[in-house]
Design a protein around this motif. Structure first.
Motif, PDB file in Angstrom:
ATOM      1  N   LYS A   1       9.200  37.707 -39.537  1.00 40.00           N
ATOM      2  CA  LYS A   1       9.259  37.463 -40.980  1.00 40.00           C
ATOM      3  C   LYS A   1       8.422  36.251 -41.356  1.00 40.00           C
ATOM      4  O   LYS A   1       7.710  36.247 -42.366  1.00 40.00           O
ATOM      5  CB  LYS A   1      10.711  37.258 -41.409  1.00 40.00           C
ATOM      6  CG  LYS A   1      10.875  36.997 -42.902  1.00 40.00           C
ATOM      7  CD  LYS A   1      12.297  36.562 -43.228  1.00 40.00           C
ATOM      8  CE  LYS A   1      12.397  36.103 -44.673  1.00 40.00           C
ATOM      9  NZ  LYS A   1      13.701  35.475 -44.969  1.00 40.00           N
TER      10      LYS A   1
ATOM     11  N   GLN B   1      18.071  43.040 -45.536  1.00 40.59           N
ATOM     12  CA  GLN B   1      16.735  43.028 -46.129  1.00 40.59           C
ATOM     13  C   GLN B   1      15.672  42.404 -45.237  1.00 40.59           C
ATOM     14  O   GLN B   1      14.525  42.868 -45.208  1.00 40.59           O
ATOM     15  CB  GLN B   1      16.763  42.365 -47.502  1.00 40.59           C
ATOM     16  CG  GLN B   1      17.396  41.004 -47.561  1.00 40.59           C
ATOM     17  CD  GLN B   1      17.577  40.550 -49.005  1.00 40.59           C
ATOM     18  OE1 GLN B   1      16.693  39.921 -49.575  1.00 40.59           O
ATOM     19  NE2 GLN B   1      18.696  40.869 -49.607  1.00 40.59           N
ATOM     20  N   ASP B   2      16.001  41.377 -44.466  1.00 43.80           N
ATOM     21  CA  ASP B   2      15.005  40.779 -43.573  1.00 43.80           C
ATOM     22  C   ASP B   2      14.579  41.766 -42.492  1.00 43.80           C
ATOM     23  O   ASP B   2      13.378  41.927 -42.212  1.00 43.80           O
ATOM     24  CB  ASP B   2      15.563  39.505 -42.915  1.00 43.80           C
ATOM     25  CG  ASP B   2      15.639  38.342 -43.874  1.00 43.80           C
ATOM     26  OD1 ASP B   2      15.031  38.427 -44.962  1.00 43.80           O
ATOM     27  OD2 ASP B   2      16.301  37.341 -43.543  1.00 43.80           O
TER      28      ASP B   2
ATOM     29  N   LEU C   1      12.514  44.654 -44.059  1.00 46.79           N
ATOM     30  CA  LEU C   1      11.181  44.207 -44.454  1.00 46.79           C
ATOM     31  C   LEU C   1      10.271  44.083 -43.244  1.00 46.79           C
ATOM     32  O   LEU C   1       9.131  44.560 -43.247  1.00 46.79           O
ATOM     33  CB  LEU C   1      11.282  42.858 -45.177  1.00 46.79           C
ATOM     34  CG  LEU C   1       9.986  42.310 -45.776  1.00 46.79           C
ATOM     35  CD1 LEU C   1       9.462  43.237 -46.856  1.00 46.79           C
ATOM     36  CD2 LEU C   1      10.199  40.905 -46.332  1.00 46.79           C
TER      37      LEU C   1
ATOM     38  N   TYR D   1       9.272  47.647 -41.765  1.00 47.87           N
ATOM     39  CA  TYR D   1       8.247  48.408 -42.481  1.00 47.87           C
ATOM     40  C   TYR D   1       6.900  47.695 -42.504  1.00 47.87           C
ATOM     41  O   TYR D   1       5.849  48.343 -42.494  1.00 47.87           O
ATOM     42  CB  TYR D   1       8.722  48.714 -43.903  1.00 47.87           C
ATOM     43  CG  TYR D   1       9.718  49.836 -43.955  1.00 47.87           C
ATOM     44  CD1 TYR D   1       9.337  51.151 -43.715  1.00 47.87           C
ATOM     45  CD2 TYR D   1      11.061  49.590 -44.228  1.00 47.87           C
ATOM     46  CE1 TYR D   1      10.256  52.187 -43.749  1.00 47.87           C
ATOM     47  CE2 TYR D   1      11.985  50.626 -44.264  1.00 47.87           C
ATOM     48  CZ  TYR D   1      11.572  51.914 -44.017  1.00 47.87           C
ATOM     49  OH  TYR D   1      12.490  52.934 -44.038  1.00 47.87           O
ATOM     50  N   GLN D   2       6.904  46.390 -42.515  1.00 50.36           N
ATOM     51  CA  GLN D   2       5.640  45.661 -42.513  1.00 50.36           C
ATOM     52  C   GLN D   2       4.922  45.774 -41.173  1.00 50.36           C
ATOM     53  O   GLN D   2       3.691  45.819 -41.120  1.00 50.36           O
ATOM     54  CB  GLN D   2       5.883  44.184 -42.835  1.00 50.36           C
ATOM     55  CG  GLN D   2       6.126  43.905 -44.298  1.00 50.36           C
ATOM     56  CD  GLN D   2       6.311  42.412 -44.571  1.00 50.36           C
ATOM     57  OE1 GLN D   2       6.700  41.647 -43.700  1.00 50.36           O
ATOM     58  NE2 GLN D   2       6.028  42.009 -45.793  1.00 50.36           N
TER      59      GLN D   2
ATOM     60  N   GLN E   1      14.761  50.991 -50.517  1.00 43.26           N
ATOM     61  CA  GLN E   1      13.776  50.115 -49.874  1.00 43.26           C
ATOM     62  C   GLN E   1      13.120  49.171 -50.882  1.00 43.26           C
ATOM     63  O   GLN E   1      12.769  48.039 -50.538  1.00 43.26           O
ATOM     64  CB  GLN E   1      12.715  50.967 -49.178  1.00 43.26           C
ATOM     65  CG  GLN E   1      13.265  51.764 -48.001  1.00 43.26           C
ATOM     66  CD  GLN E   1      12.427  52.986 -47.665  1.00 43.26           C
ATOM     67  OE1 GLN E   1      11.445  53.306 -48.342  1.00 43.26           O
ATOM     68  NE2 GLN E   1      12.810  53.680 -46.607  1.00 43.26           N
TER      69      GLN E   1
ATOM     70  N   THR F   1      14.335  45.738 -51.246  1.00 45.54           N
ATOM     71  CA  THR F   1      13.834  44.824 -50.221  1.00 45.54           C
ATOM     72  C   THR F   1      12.389  44.427 -50.489  1.00 45.54           C
ATOM     73  O   THR F   1      12.041  43.248 -50.472  1.00 45.54           O
ATOM     74  CB  THR F   1      13.943  45.478 -48.835  1.00 45.54           C
ATOM     75  OG1 THR F   1      15.323  45.640 -48.496  1.00 45.54           O
ATOM     76  CG2 THR F   1      13.277  44.631 -47.766  1.00 45.54           C
ATOM     77  N   PHE F   2      11.531  45.407 -50.742  1.00 42.93           N
ATOM     78  CA  PHE F   2      10.096  45.136 -50.881  1.00 42.93           C
ATOM     79  C   PHE F   2       9.759  44.324 -52.128  1.00 42.93           C
ATOM     80  O   PHE F   2       8.825  43.521 -52.124  1.00 42.93           O
ATOM     81  CB  PHE F   2       9.310  46.449 -50.913  1.00 42.93           C
ATOM     82  CG  PHE F   2       9.474  47.293 -49.683  1.00 42.93           C
ATOM     83  CD1 PHE F   2       9.699  46.712 -48.448  1.00 42.93           C
ATOM     84  CD2 PHE F   2       9.404  48.669 -49.762  1.00 42.93           C
ATOM     85  CE1 PHE F   2       9.863  47.485 -47.308  1.00 42.93           C
ATOM     86  CE2 PHE F   2       9.564  49.455 -48.624  1.00 42.93           C
ATOM     87  CZ  PHE F   2       9.794  48.855 -47.400  1.00 42.93           C
TER      88      PHE F   2
ATOM     89  N   ARG G   1      11.935  42.311 -53.767  1.00 41.78           N
ATOM     90  CA  ARG G   1      13.029  41.364 -54.001  1.00 41.78           C
ATOM     91  C   ARG G   1      12.544  40.073 -54.647  1.00 41.78           C
ATOM     92  O   ARG G   1      13.296  39.435 -55.375  1.00 41.78           O
ATOM     93  CB  ARG G   1      13.748  41.055 -52.694  1.00 41.78           C
ATOM     94  CG  ARG G   1      12.896  40.395 -51.624  1.00 41.78           C
ATOM     95  CD  ARG G   1      13.694  40.214 -50.360  1.00 41.78           C
ATOM     96  NE  ARG G   1      12.904  39.609 -49.290  1.00 41.78           N
ATOM     97  CZ  ARG G   1      13.366  39.357 -48.079  1.00 41.78           C
ATOM     98  NH1 ARG G   1      14.600  39.659 -47.771  1.00 41.78           N
ATOM     99  NH2 ARG G   1      12.597  38.816 -47.172  1.00 41.78           N
TER     100      ARG G   1
END
Length: 213
Positions: free
Chosen positions: A32, A110-111, A114, A117-118, A174, A177-178, A180
């Motif tokens: 992250k 969420q972390d 994220l 997917y990243q 999603q 999260t993306f 946020r």
């Protein structure tokens, strides 16, 4: 699709699971902050609370750590969603509860979501199809609930429309999260969930269900 075999020099399965859970937690924190490519295995080991030598007793490469992160996130999301599903509910009530539960899980994780997917693009070529299949399995959970609503006469959707609605539900969860960085300043999770439920189901519920609501 067969699960990727992550090598380990350790035979104790409980110890493997415990160490890998530490590894996943440490990796999520670092990925992250720095991203997958800028994070070293030595940093992952330190963040996880053990030496680089110990790290390599449980994995073969840094890509293995990323795979474990993705695999773990999907398993945890599915476990929580299935645990929250009230089997006494049915039809549209059950679908609404599932969507709300999914949004709350996305908020709590969420972390992890994220990072997954990243960084999924950095997975080994042979591992990516397995992870994408798990995404399809998650979508199929919602598609099954939508299909039940149609059978009960509560939703008016074709086969393709049911599948599209299932994908839309996934994307809306999603998005919390993306996006946020913006959404959290404008909406509470409860407001976001209520608005998305209205938009997702607008125009597809039968008149009888709309009267009840």
């Amino acid at each position: 699709m067969q699960k990727k075999n992550v090598p380990s020099m350790v035979k104790d399965q409980q110890l493997i699971q415990r160490r890998r859970e530490q590894m996943i937690k440490g990796a999520v924190h670092l990925f992250k902050q720095k991203g997958f490519h800028r994070t070293t295995t030595r940093e992952i080991a330190k963040q996880s609370g053990f030496s680089i030598g110990t790290l390599y007793e449980y994995i073969g490469s840094k890509e293995d750590v990323l795979y474990l992160v993705c695999d773990s996130v999907y398993d945890e999301v599915r476990r929580r969603l299935e645990a929250d599903m009230d089997m006494q509910q049915s039809g549209i009530s059950r679908l609404r509860a599932m969507i709300s539960s999914f949004f709350h899980i996305m908020n709590e994780m969420q972390d992890e979501v994220l990072v997954m997917y990243q960084e999924a693009k950095s997975l080994p070529k042979e591992a990516l199809p397995y992870v994408l299949e798990k995404e399809e399995e998650m979508t199929a959970i919602f598609e099954g609930a939508i299909h039940e609503c149609r059978k009960k006469g509560e939703l008016k959707l074709s086969g393709n429309e049911m599948r599209l609605l299932a994908h839309n539900i996934m994307v809306c969860g999603q998005m919390w999260t993306f996006r946020r960085w913006s959404l959290h300043n404008e909406f509470s999770l409860e407001d976001y969930t209520a608005m998305q439920l209205r938009q997702l189901l607008a125009g597809v519920q039968t008149a009888d269900v709309e009267k009840v609501e």
